[in-house]
Design a protein around this motif. Structure first.
Motif, PDB file in Angstrom:
ATOM      1  N   ASP A 108      34.810  31.930 -20.929  1.00 41.46           N
ATOM      2  CA  ASP A 108      35.676  33.065 -21.017  1.00 41.46           C
ATOM      3  C   ASP A 108      35.259  34.135 -19.976  1.00 41.46           C
ATOM      4  OD1 ASP A 108      37.046  31.934 -23.068  1.00 41.46           O
ATOM      5  OD2 ASP A 108      36.234  32.935 -24.624  1.00 41.46           O
ATOM      6  N   LEU A 109      34.059  34.406 -20.061  1.00 38.31           N
ATOM      7  CA  LEU A 109      33.206  35.119 -19.059  1.00 38.31           C
ATOM      8  C   LEU A 109      33.452  35.084 -17.785  1.00 38.31           C
ATOM      9  CD1 LEU A 109      29.911  36.091 -20.616  1.00 38.31           C
ATOM     10  CD2 LEU A 109      31.970  37.714 -20.681  1.00 38.31           C
ATOM     11  N   ILE A 110      33.546  33.570 -17.314  1.00 41.34           N
ATOM     12  CA  ILE A 110      33.689  32.996 -15.907  1.00 41.34           C
ATOM     13  C   ILE A 110      35.175  33.170 -15.653  1.00 41.34           C
ATOM     14  CG2 ILE A 110      33.688  30.807 -14.732  1.00 41.34           C
ATOM     15  CD1 ILE A 110      31.091  30.307 -16.473  1.00 41.34           C
ATOM     16  N   GLU A 111      35.997  32.812 -16.362  1.00 38.72           N
ATOM     17  CA  GLU A 111      37.463  32.912 -16.095  1.00 38.72           C
ATOM     18  C   GLU A 111      37.791  34.538 -16.014  1.00 38.72           C
ATOM     19  OE1 GLU A 111      41.107  31.350 -15.444  1.00 38.72           O
ATOM     20  OE2 GLU A 111      39.427  30.335 -16.182  1.00 38.72           O
ATOM     21  N   GLY A 112      37.386  35.160 -16.633  1.00 37.50           N
ATOM     22  CA  GLY A 112      37.709  36.777 -16.496  1.00 37.50           C
ATOM     23  C   GLY A 112      37.133  37.147 -15.121  1.00 37.50           C
TER      24      GLY A 112
ATOM     25  N   ASP B 167      34.918  23.748 -13.713  1.00 36.77           N
ATOM     26  CA  ASP B 167      36.568  23.667 -13.923  1.00 36.77           C
ATOM     27  C   ASP B 167      37.005  23.500 -12.437  1.00 36.77           C
ATOM     28  OD1 ASP B 167      39.269  24.219 -14.648  1.00 36.77           O
ATOM     29  OD2 ASP B 167      38.391  23.633 -16.712  1.00 36.77           O
ATOM     30  N   LYS B 168      38.007  22.722 -12.129  1.00 37.25           N
ATOM     31  CA  LYS B 168      38.841  22.833 -11.065  1.00 37.25           C
ATOM     32  C   LYS B 168      39.805  23.872 -10.939  1.00 37.25           C
ATOM     33  CE  LYS B 168      42.456  19.534 -12.518  1.00 37.25           C
ATOM     34  NZ  LYS B 168      42.113  19.207 -13.630  1.00 37.25           N
ATOM     35  N   ASP B 169      40.289  24.400 -12.002  1.00 38.97           N
ATOM     36  CA  ASP B 169      41.159  25.523 -12.260  1.00 38.97           C
ATOM     37  C   ASP B 169      40.665  26.809 -11.244  1.00 38.97           C
ATOM     38  OD1 ASP B 169      43.012  23.956 -13.470  1.00 38.97           O
ATOM     39  OD2 ASP B 169      42.423  24.640 -15.393  1.00 38.97           O
ATOM     40  N   ASN B 170      41.350  27.268 -10.467  1.00 37.21           N
ATOM     41  CA  ASN B 170      41.097  28.691  -9.934  1.00 37.21           C
ATOM     42  C   ASN B 170      40.000  28.270  -9.178  1.00 37.21           C
ATOM     43  OD1 ASN B 170      41.728  31.433  -9.372  1.00 37.21           O
ATOM     44  ND2 ASN B 170      40.947  31.916 -11.354  1.00 37.21           N
TER      45      ASN B 170
ATOM     46  N   ALA C 124      29.450  23.018  -5.370  1.00 36.57           N
ATOM     47  CA  ALA C 124      30.523  22.454  -4.834  1.00 36.57           C
ATOM     48  C   ALA C 124      30.578  20.859  -4.998  1.00 36.57           C
ATOM     49  CB  ALA C 124      30.618  22.627  -3.228  1.00 36.57           C
ATOM     50  N   MET C 125      29.391  20.273  -5.255  1.00 35.78           N
ATOM     51  CA  MET C 125      29.449  18.702  -5.531  1.00 35.78           C
ATOM     52  C   MET C 125      29.527  18.627  -6.748  1.00 35.78           C
ATOM     53  SD  MET C 125      26.234  17.251  -3.123  1.00 35.78           S
ATOM     54  CE  MET C 125      26.637  15.664  -3.768  1.00 35.78           C
ATOM     55  N   THR C 126      29.281  19.456  -7.893  1.00 35.09           N
ATOM     56  CA  THR C 126      29.506  19.217  -9.332  1.00 35.09           C
ATOM     57  C   THR C 126      30.903  19.479  -9.717  1.00 35.09           C
ATOM     58  OG1 THR C 126      28.337  21.218  -9.641  1.00 35.09           O
ATOM     59  CG2 THR C 126      26.887  19.376 -10.000  1.00 35.09           C
ATOM     60  N   SER C 127      31.540  20.451  -8.999  1.00 33.41           N
ATOM     61  CA  SER C 127      32.720  20.747  -9.572  1.00 33.41           C
ATOM     62  C   SER C 127      33.876  19.912  -9.430  1.00 33.41           C
ATOM     63  CB  SER C 127      32.999  22.101  -8.634  1.00 33.41           C
ATOM     64  OG  SER C 127      32.493  23.051  -8.750  1.00 33.41           O
ATOM     65  N   ASP C 128      34.832  19.652 -10.309  1.00 36.64           N
ATOM     66  CA  ASP C 128      35.958  19.153 -10.323  1.00 36.64           C
ATOM     67  C   ASP C 128      37.086  19.710  -9.325  1.00 36.64           C
ATOM     68  OD1 ASP C 128      35.236  17.196 -12.113  1.00 36.64           O
ATOM     69  OD2 ASP C 128      36.428  18.088 -13.669  1.00 36.64           O
ATOM     70  N   ARG C 129      37.426  18.979  -8.432  1.00 31.79           N
ATOM     71  CA  ARG C 129      38.529  19.422  -7.307  1.00 31.79           C
ATOM     72  C   ARG C 129      39.744  18.700  -7.541  1.00 31.79           C
ATOM     73  NH1 ARG C 129      34.986  21.259  -3.254  1.00 31.79           N
ATOM     74  NH2 ARG C 129      36.781  22.426  -2.287  1.00 31.79           N
ATOM     75  N   VAL C 130      41.011  19.300  -6.998  1.00 38.04           N
ATOM     76  CA  VAL C 130      42.229  18.819  -6.821  1.00 38.04           C
ATOM     77  C   VAL C 130      42.239  17.386  -6.532  1.00 38.04           C
ATOM     78  CG1 VAL C 130      43.383  21.046  -6.912  1.00 38.04           C
ATOM     79  CG2 VAL C 130      43.034  19.873  -4.850  1.00 38.04           C
TER      80      VAL C 130
ATOM     81  N   ARG D 202      39.319  15.196  -6.158  1.00 39.74           N
ATOM     82  CA  ARG D 202      38.174  14.289  -6.787  1.00 39.74           C
ATOM     83  C   ARG D 202      37.666  14.961  -7.929  1.00 39.74           C
ATOM     84  NH1 ARG D 202      33.665  16.949  -6.469  1.00 39.74           N
ATOM     85  NH2 ARG D 202      33.242  18.197  -4.325  1.00 39.74           N
ATOM     86  N   LYS D 203      36.820  14.086  -8.623  1.00 42.30           N
ATOM     87  CA  LYS D 203      36.134  14.341  -9.771  1.00 42.30           C
ATOM     88  C   LYS D 203      34.897  14.986  -9.265  1.00 42.30           C
ATOM     89  CE  LYS D 203      36.304  14.003 -13.649  1.00 42.30           C
ATOM     90  NZ  LYS D 203      36.746  15.073 -14.774  1.00 42.30           N
ATOM     91  N   GLY D 204      34.029  15.901  -9.979  1.00 38.59           N
ATOM     92  CA  GLY D 204      32.777  16.125  -9.725  1.00 38.59           C
ATOM     93  C   GLY D 204      31.713  15.178  -9.663  1.00 38.59           C
ATOM     94  N   HIS D 205      30.888  15.308  -8.853  1.00 37.64           N
ATOM     95  CA  HIS D 205      29.938  14.195  -8.903  1.00 37.64           C
ATOM     96  C   HIS D 205      29.029  14.166 -10.082  1.00 37.64           C
ATOM     97  CE1 HIS D 205      30.668  12.678  -4.783  1.00 37.64           C
ATOM     98  NE2 HIS D 205      30.825  14.271  -4.299  1.00 37.64           N
ATOM     99  N   SER D 206      28.162  13.416 -10.417  1.00 37.43           N
ATOM    100  CA  SER D 206      27.361  13.239 -11.589  1.00 37.43           C
ATOM    101  C   SER D 206      26.081  14.360 -11.190  1.00 37.43           C
ATOM    102  CB  SER D 206      26.756  11.830 -11.712  1.00 37.43           C
ATOM    103  OG  SER D 206      25.754  11.475 -10.827  1.00 37.43           O
ATOM    104  N   LEU D 207      25.706  14.901 -12.328  1.00 35.91           N
ATOM    105  CA  LEU D 207      24.497  15.649 -12.186  1.00 35.91           C
ATOM    106  C   LEU D 207      23.203  15.024 -11.240  1.00 35.91           C
ATOM    107  CD1 LEU D 207      23.323  18.799 -12.657  1.00 35.91           C
ATOM    108  CD2 LEU D 207      22.764  17.835 -14.945  1.00 35.91           C
ATOM    109  N   TYR D 208      23.056  13.779 -11.993  1.00 33.36           N
ATOM    110  CA  TYR D 208      21.922  12.992 -11.104  1.00 33.36           C
ATOM    111  C   TYR D 208      22.058  12.934  -9.866  1.00 33.36           C
ATOM    112  CZ  TYR D 208      18.909   9.163  -9.759  1.00 33.36           C
ATOM    113  OH  TYR D 208      18.218   8.360  -9.020  1.00 33.36           O
TER     114      TYR D 208
END
Length: 338
Positions: free
Chosen positions: A65-69, A117-120, A244-250, A252-258
């Motif tokens: 919620d904090l991040i969204e705000g 999250d890929k939104d916004n 940038a690499m871990t985030s979901d984008r419109v 592609r999916k984000g890459h694994s943490l590893y």
């Protein structure tokens, strides 16, 4: 009074403007109180209590919620900035305190869920980079003043993208050579925007300019080498790559943490500042101890210990069995909330 304020009010969000006895606006409604802010203001408890009527502690709120705000707030400020260049300074009283709270968040899995999250995404990326950069600056023992500059630089590092077309920024696919050339102009645009009116110091402006420069001179826009890049910019570069690499984008999916942590580790040999990169990988995984992680086989395990020589392959507990991931073909795909 100061000790009492720190204990009782850190993390609370103002529900009304906070004004002095003379009627001067001190803090705007929506500001999340932090220790530095409380040290700067000189008001009575009654004044604070009025401005906080019914407030809830943001430290106890869900980081998502904090991040969204914060993402919505920075979007609004950037929109105002297009017409009023001084509107950008609102970030320091509204978004920055929230980011500083998030950088101390112990619920790492939940924090990452909100950041990735890929939104916004365009605005969430600024929050993500700022949070991660603030964490890294703290781990590297930068001074409090420099850490705050780095945190602010993370919020502003991509402001040059305001000069780019929405079609290029949101294109759900591979960019053409011409489009990529346009994207590569955003550091220069950002530096120029932040220099307007000399509102920000040179080191903050340089974080916008240099966050895509690389130690071996292969970055952009000026192919600067290790000795030419500001230390703050080197912190932002690592945070930028991680988010940038871990985030979901419109597209592609984000890459694994590893995969992302391994990439940062590998890039420390020539691309990213090696000491900073090694510190980030190690401290991030240390912070993950006690957290739950999804493994590449889909099962969930608890991270119980990291090996200093190979932190991205920790010791995990799976079905009451301790497993060294480095001795298996399993790896961590993401952290998950317990």
């Amino acid at each position: 009074m100061i000790a009492e304020l720190h204990q009782r009010y850190i993390g609370l969000e103002l529900l009304h403007d906070l004004v002095s006895d003379e009627g001067t606006l001190l803090l705007k409604r929506g500001t999340v109180l932090s220790e530095p802010l409380l040290r700067k203001i000189n008001v009575s408890v009654d004044q604070l209590e009025y401005a906080l009527q019914g407030a809830s502690n943001k430290n106890k709120d869900n980081p998502i919620d904090l991040i969204e705000g914060a993402a919505n707030e920075i979007r609004d400020i950037f929109e105002k900035f297009k017409k009023d260049k001084h509107a950008l300074t609102q970030i320091e009283s509204t978004v920055l305190p929230t980011v500083e709270l998030l950088a101390r968040e112990e619920r790492l899995a939940t924090l990452l869920e909100g950041l990735f999250d890929k939104d916004n995404y365009t605005y969430r990326h600024n929050i993500g980079v700022s949070v991660v950069a603030s964490m890294l600056a703290n781990w590297l023992h930068f001074s409090e003043e420099d850490r705050k500059k780095i945190t602010l630089g993370g919020l502003l590092h991509d402001i040059g993208k305001l000069e780019l077309s929405d079609g290029v920024l949101t294109k759900p696919g591979r960019l053409s050579n011409e489009e990529f050339a346009e994207i590569k102009m955003h550091p220069t645009y950002g530096y120029e925007l932040l220099k307007i009116g000399s509102i920000y110091s040179e080191d903050i402006c340089l974080m916008a300019l240099e966050h895509h420069e690389r130690e071996d001179g292969t970055g952009y826009p000026y192919q600067k080498g290790a000795n030419e890049i500001h230390p703050f910019s080197k912190v932002i570069a690592i945070a930028d790559v991680f988010h940038a690499m871990t985030s979901d984008r419109v597209y592609r999916k984000g890459h694994s943490l590893y995969a992302v942590l391994k990439h940062i580790k590998d890039e420390s040999f020539g691309k990213l500042e090696p000491t900073y990169a090694a510190m980030f990988v190690t401290k991030f995984m240390e912070l993950s101890i006690g957290q739950y992680a999804e493994l590449s086989n889909g099962e969930v395990a608890e991270i119980v210990f990291i090996f200093p020589q190979d932190p991205i392959n920790p010791l995990v507990r799976l079905h009451d069995e301790l497993i060294e991931l480095g001795k298996t073909n399993l790896y961590i795909t993401k952290l998950i909330a317990s």
